[in-house]
Design an enzyme around this catalytic site. Structure first.
Site, mmCIF file in Angstrom:
data_model
loop_
_atom_site.group_PDB
_atom_site.id
_atom_site.type_symbol
_atom_site.label_atom_id
_atom_site.label_comp_id
_atom_site.label_asym_id
_atom_site.label_seq_id
_atom_site.Cartn_x
_atom_site.Cartn_y
_atom_site.Cartn_z
ATOM 1 C CB SER A 192 34.931 46.086 65.127
ATOM 2 O OG SER A 192 34.884 45.176 64.182
ATOM 3 C CG HIS B 9 31.096 48.468 65.834
ATOM 4 N ND1 HIS B 9 30.496 48.004 64.807
ATOM 5 C CD2 HIS B 9 31.777 47.208 66.064
ATOM 6 C CE1 HIS B 9 30.976 46.983 64.116
ATOM 7 N NE2 HIS B 9 31.682 46.570 65.137
#
Length: 299
Positions: free
Chosen positions: A203, A249
């Site tokens: 991610s 993230h």
């Protein structure tokens, strides 16, 4: 000598045919000249051209000139003639292979490869906290996924975002963007919570690609509403759903924007220097986060 002018015989002492010798093999007489430079060439040196023959030197020079004249992207990459998504496909393949290993062959590899850091029951540091010998987890953790939906979502995002960026940046720049974004996301997580953390997934790298895509849209003056909407949705999910490492993230997103800007806004005359500095800056930031994170650990 004009390229179309025939090769003129050279005077001899009465021996031989009076023809000149090949400029690469002087002992071989020839009556054929290169249509580009006019120098005599023997059958071994003749390279068929649209009209007549050319010598190997002119053929190589023409190929180099054509390579220099090939159009380039805004990031300086040559326009891809073949598969413009080769690195994207390789990355997807590696992720899938690691997923099969860690989920169906031996799940212990999740622990061995995951982005982990902390201390054992005896107070000994483990994972990234143990030192540089364990820093491989910053990379390997990007290829480990926690379940089928996890890897499907990340690989779908990689397939959507990857090919476009790979064609614009070129294969090596794209690979550097992907890896450094993912590592920066993991390093940011370690900086904030290195005393007790375990994180897996691509991610951080995906958010890096998303940030670089926003830069690409900005550079090319493409309406940014779609990429902004996608970014907002992903950030909302990041901060609202459980078991999502928002640190990876956010760190990957910032790294992707910074690296993408350095690559795509680099002036043509100093493109290599600016892009190299952008990558070096990302590496320096990662090292700084690791050092600060380690210094903050208890004990």
């Amino acid at each position: 000598m004009h390229p179309e002018e025939p090769v003129r015989p050279t005077p001899t002492d009465g021996q031989g045919s009076g023809l000149p010798g090949c400029h690469r093999h002087p002992e071989r007489e020839t009556g054929v000249g290169c249509t580009r430079c006019g120098r005599p060439i023997c059958p071994e040196c003749m390279v068929p051209a649209a009209v007549g023959f050319q010598c190997p030197d002119c053929v190589r020079g023409e190929a180099a000139q054509q390579a220099r004249q090939r159009p380039r992207t805004t990031a300086g990459a040559l326009l891809t003639l073949g598969d413009g998504a080769l690195v994207t496909k390789v990355l997807i393949g590696i992720n899938l292979l690691v997923f099969l290993l860690t989920q169906y062959v031996d799940q212990v590899w999740q622990i061995r490869l995951g982005m982990g850091s902390g201390a054992d029951v005896f107070g000994n540091r483990i994972g990234v906290a143990a030192g540089p010998a364990e820093w491989y987890r910053l990379v390997s953790g990007m290829f480990v996924h926690a379940g089928v939906m996890h890897i499907l979502m990340n690989m779908f995002s990689l397939w959507v975002l990857g090919p476009q960026l790979e064609r614009v940046l070129g294969r090596w720049r794209f690979l550097a963007l992907y890896l450094l974004s993912g590592v920066a996301g993991n390093a940011f997580g370690y900086l904030l919570d290195g005393a007790d953390m375990f994180s897996v997934g691509a991610s951080g790298a995906i958010f890096g690609l998303l940030g670089a895509t926003a830069v690409l849209f900005r550079v090319n003056r493409v309406p940014m509403q779609p990429v902004i909407a996608l970014l907002v949705v992903n950030l909302v999910l990041t901060f609202t759903l459980n078991n999502i490492d928002w640190r990876a993230h956010l760190g990957g997103l910032v790294a992707g924007i910074a690296i993408g800007a350095g690559m795509m806004y680099a002036p043509r005359g100093r493109r290599g220097l600016v892009q190299g500095l952008a990558l070096a800056g990302a590496v320096a930031a990662i090292l700084l986060m690791l050092l600060i994170g380690t210094a903050r650990l208890p004990g």
